[in-house]
Write an enzyme that holds these catalytic residues in place. Sequence first.
Site, PDB file in Angstrom:
ATOM      1  N   SER A   6      -7.249   1.574  -7.354  1.00  0.00           N
ATOM      2  CA  SER A   6      -7.952   2.387  -6.357  1.00  0.00           C
ATOM      3  C   SER A   6      -7.518   3.846  -6.451  1.00  0.00           C
ATOM      4  O   SER A   6      -6.347   4.174  -6.234  1.00  0.00           O
ATOM      5  CB  SER A   6      -7.653   1.874  -4.953  1.00  0.00           C
ATOM      6  OG  SER A   6      -8.052   2.857  -4.008  1.00  0.00           O
ATOM      7  N   HIS A  31     -11.590   1.179  -8.719  1.00  0.00           N
ATOM      8  CA  HIS A  31     -11.979   0.972  -7.320  1.00  0.00           C
ATOM      9  C   HIS A  31     -12.113   2.326  -6.629  1.00  0.00           C
ATOM     10  O   HIS A  31     -11.194   3.145  -6.644  1.00  0.00           O
ATOM     11  CB  HIS A  31     -10.928   0.105  -6.632  1.00  0.00           C
ATOM     12  CG  HIS A  31     -11.298  -0.358  -5.269  1.00  0.00           C
ATOM     13  ND1 HIS A  31     -12.148  -1.420  -5.040  1.00  0.00           N
ATOM     14  CD2 HIS A  31     -10.941   0.096  -4.051  1.00  0.00           C
ATOM     15  CE1 HIS A  31     -12.283  -1.606  -3.740  1.00  0.00           C
ATOM     16  NE2 HIS A  31     -11.564  -0.689  -3.103  1.00  0.00           N
ATOM     17  N   ASP A  33     -12.980   4.198  -3.185  1.00  0.00           N
ATOM     18  CA  ASP A  33     -13.024   3.995  -1.736  1.00  0.00           C
ATOM     19  C   ASP A  33     -13.729   5.135  -1.031  1.00  0.00           C
ATOM     20  O   ASP A  33     -13.213   6.246  -0.963  1.00  0.00           O
ATOM     21  CB  ASP A  33     -11.592   3.894  -1.187  1.00  0.00           C
ATOM     22  CG  ASP A  33     -10.937   2.568  -1.511  1.00  0.00           C
ATOM     23  OD1 ASP A  33     -11.556   1.525  -1.232  1.00  0.00           O
ATOM     24  OD2 ASP A  33      -9.806   2.579  -2.044  1.00  0.00           O
ATOM     25  N   MET A  35     -15.029   6.620   2.490  1.00  0.00           N
ATOM     26  CA  MET A  35     -14.777   6.494   3.935  1.00  0.00           C
ATOM     27  C   MET A  35     -15.476   7.612   4.693  1.00  0.00           C
ATOM     28  O   MET A  35     -15.438   8.763   4.262  1.00  0.00           O
ATOM     29  CB  MET A  35     -13.277   6.583   4.202  1.00  0.00           C
ATOM     30  CG  MET A  35     -12.459   5.564   3.445  1.00  0.00           C
ATOM     31  SD  MET A  35     -10.714   5.782   3.814  1.00  0.00           S
ATOM     32  CE  MET A  35     -10.038   4.491   2.778  1.00  0.00           C
ATOM     33  N   HIS A  64     -16.477   0.883  -3.114  1.00  0.00           N
ATOM     34  CA  HIS A  64     -16.224   0.190  -1.838  1.00  0.00           C
ATOM     35  C   HIS A  64     -16.633   1.117  -0.698  1.00  0.00           C
ATOM     36  O   HIS A  64     -15.945   2.088  -0.405  1.00  0.00           O
ATOM     37  CB  HIS A  64     -14.727  -0.162  -1.775  1.00  0.00           C
ATOM     38  CG  HIS A  64     -14.303  -0.821  -0.501  1.00  0.00           C
ATOM     39  ND1 HIS A  64     -12.973  -0.944  -0.156  1.00  0.00           N
ATOM     40  CD2 HIS A  64     -15.012  -1.402   0.505  1.00  0.00           C
ATOM     41  CE1 HIS A  64     -12.889  -1.577   1.016  1.00  0.00           C
ATOM     42  NE2 HIS A  64     -14.106  -1.847   1.437  1.00  0.00           N
ATOM     43  N   MET A  66     -16.884   2.100   2.893  1.00  0.00           N
ATOM     44  CA  MET A  66     -16.388   1.900   4.258  1.00  0.00           C
ATOM     45  C   MET A  66     -17.116   2.911   5.131  1.00  0.00           C
ATOM     46  O   MET A  66     -16.533   3.867   5.637  1.00  0.00           O
ATOM     47  CB  MET A  66     -14.872   2.083   4.291  1.00  0.00           C
ATOM     48  CG  MET A  66     -14.131   0.911   3.660  1.00  0.00           C
ATOM     49  SD  MET A  66     -12.434   1.305   3.229  1.00  0.00           S
ATOM     50  CE  MET A  66     -12.712   2.061   1.633  1.00  0.00           C
ATOM     51  N   MET A 135     -10.635  -7.986   2.767  1.00  0.00           N
ATOM     52  CA  MET A 135      -9.656  -6.928   3.048  1.00  0.00           C
ATOM     53  C   MET A 135      -8.346  -7.563   3.498  1.00  0.00           C
ATOM     54  O   MET A 135      -8.326  -8.403   4.402  1.00  0.00           O
ATOM     55  CB  MET A 135     -10.168  -5.983   4.151  1.00  0.00           C
ATOM     56  CG  MET A 135     -11.282  -5.049   3.742  1.00  0.00           C
ATOM     57  SD  MET A 135     -10.911  -4.013   2.304  1.00  0.00           S
ATOM     58  CE  MET A 135      -9.497  -3.070   2.881  1.00  0.00           C
ATOM     59  N   GLY A 142      -4.382   3.770   2.297  1.00  0.00           N
ATOM     60  CA  GLY A 142      -3.596   3.084   1.283  1.00  0.00           C
ATOM     61  C   GLY A 142      -2.172   2.901   1.803  1.00  0.00           C
ATOM     62  O   GLY A 142      -1.805   3.429   2.856  1.00  0.00           O
ATOM     63  N   ASP A 170      -8.132  -6.605  -1.382  1.00  0.00           N
ATOM     64  CA  ASP A 170      -7.906  -5.156  -1.329  1.00  0.00           C
ATOM     65  C   ASP A 170      -6.957  -4.791  -0.199  1.00  0.00           C
ATOM     66  O   ASP A 170      -7.281  -4.980   0.972  1.00  0.00           O
ATOM     67  CB  ASP A 170      -9.270  -4.468  -1.130  1.00  0.00           C
ATOM     68  CG  ASP A 170      -9.173  -2.948  -1.093  1.00  0.00           C
ATOM     69  OD1 ASP A 170      -8.098  -2.393  -1.368  1.00  0.00           O
ATOM     70  OD2 ASP A 170     -10.215  -2.327  -0.789  1.00  0.00           O
ATOM     71  N   GLY A 172      -2.484  -3.522   0.043  1.00  0.00           N
ATOM     72  CA  GLY A 172      -1.104  -3.986   0.089  1.00  0.00           C
ATOM     73  C   GLY A 172      -0.640  -4.819  -1.088  1.00  0.00           C
ATOM     74  O   GLY A 172       0.387  -5.497  -1.007  1.00  0.00           O
ATOM     75  N   GLY A 192      -3.786   0.375  -5.138  1.00  0.00           N
ATOM     76  CA  GLY A 192      -3.803   1.832  -5.038  1.00  0.00           C
ATOM     77  C   GLY A 192      -2.428   2.417  -5.258  1.00  0.00           C
ATOM     78  O   GLY A 192      -2.099   2.888  -6.349  1.00  0.00           O
TER      79      GLY A 192
HETATM   80  C1  DX5 Z   1      -8.072   0.770   2.111  1.00  0.00           C
HETATM   81  C2  DX5 Z   1      -8.774   0.819   0.776  1.00  0.00           C
HETATM   82  C3  DX5 Z   1      -7.953   0.330  -0.334  1.00  0.00           C
HETATM   83  C4  DX5 Z   1      -6.707   1.137  -0.602  1.00  0.00           C
HETATM   84  C5  DX5 Z   1      -5.681   0.214  -1.145  1.00  0.00           C
HETATM   85  O1  DX5 Z   1      -8.973   1.006   3.118  1.00  0.00           O
HETATM   86  O2  DX5 Z   1      -9.958   0.040   0.811  1.00  0.00           O
HETATM   87  O3  DX5 Z   1      -8.718   0.177  -1.517  1.00  0.00           O
HETATM   88  O4  DX5 Z   1      -6.902   2.185  -1.506  1.00  0.00           O
HETATM   89  O5  DX5 Z   1      -4.479   0.875  -1.269  1.00  0.00           O
HETATM   90  P1  DX5 Z   1      -3.105   0.090  -1.426  1.00  0.00           P
HETATM   91  O6  DX5 Z   1      -3.190  -0.699  -2.682  1.00  0.00           O
HETATM   92  O7  DX5 Z   1      -2.097   1.173  -1.467  1.00  0.00           O
HETATM   93  O8  DX5 Z   1      -2.955  -0.799  -0.209  1.00  0.00           O
HETATM   94 ZN    ZN Z   2     -10.989  -0.431  -1.110  1.00  0.00          ZN
END
Ligand code: DX5
Ligand code: ZN
Length: 209
Positions: A6, A31, A33, A35, A64, A66, A135, A142, A170, A172, A192
């Site tokens: 990500s 990936h 993201d 938002m 992705h 959001m 999720m 992240g 996706d 953690g 990420g």
């Molecule tokens: C969170 C995103 C993830 C994020 C993951 O809303 O959808 O894709 O980048 O980041 P990590 O891997 O650090 O949890």
């Molecule tokens: Zn994501």
Amino acid sequence: MILSPSILSADFGILAEQIKKAENAGAEWLHIDVMDGHFVPNISFAMPVIKSIRKYTDMFFDVHLMIEKPERYIEEFIKSGADGVTFHVEATENVRECINLIKKYNKFAGISINPNTPVSEIKEYLDEVDMALVMSVEPGYGGQKYIDAVNDKIREIRAKKGADFFIEVDGGITKDNIDIAIEAGANVIVAGTSVFNDDIEGSVKELMR
Ligand code: DX5
Ligand code: ZN
């Protein structure tokens, strides 16, 4: 298993360079993201960034969304370079319209659920999409901690859909819990902060299975 790094945690000043490192180390998906500050309490980036990086790599762009009412923007994301588009069931009253828009362009369609949304909310759509995104953190940021309770939802989808379906997890993911997510049934793994750090290549290699 597919690793989908990500870029949310990348250094945007040298984004293309960092993406190349992930690609050279063996990652096939990227990936992305998006938002909107409404569906999630954070704003990231959108079409101009996707269009720009599209010139530098042939990786599969796993977008992705959001965002609220994703049906308003799906076509634009596809035109910007998305190969797959995943939207949230919680974000729209027009789930079928979203799926149909993605399919109209022969793109890969994903449907996503937040940690507190049960699998039953997407059950009726699972035969129409290519992927379910589970999720494993509250979307928006992240670097959060993996919520173990989502493993049961991954198992539930895998049991329903069999071996050929794509299930993405996706949030953690680290080298210490990736195998637990795979064992539960995930076959697309987003990472990420565990990838975009001081050693992108080494981190990708460490996470690949
Ligand atoms: C969170 C995103 C993830 C994020 C993951 O809303 O959808 O894709 O980048 O980041 P990590 O891997 O650090 O949890
Ligand atoms: Zn994501």
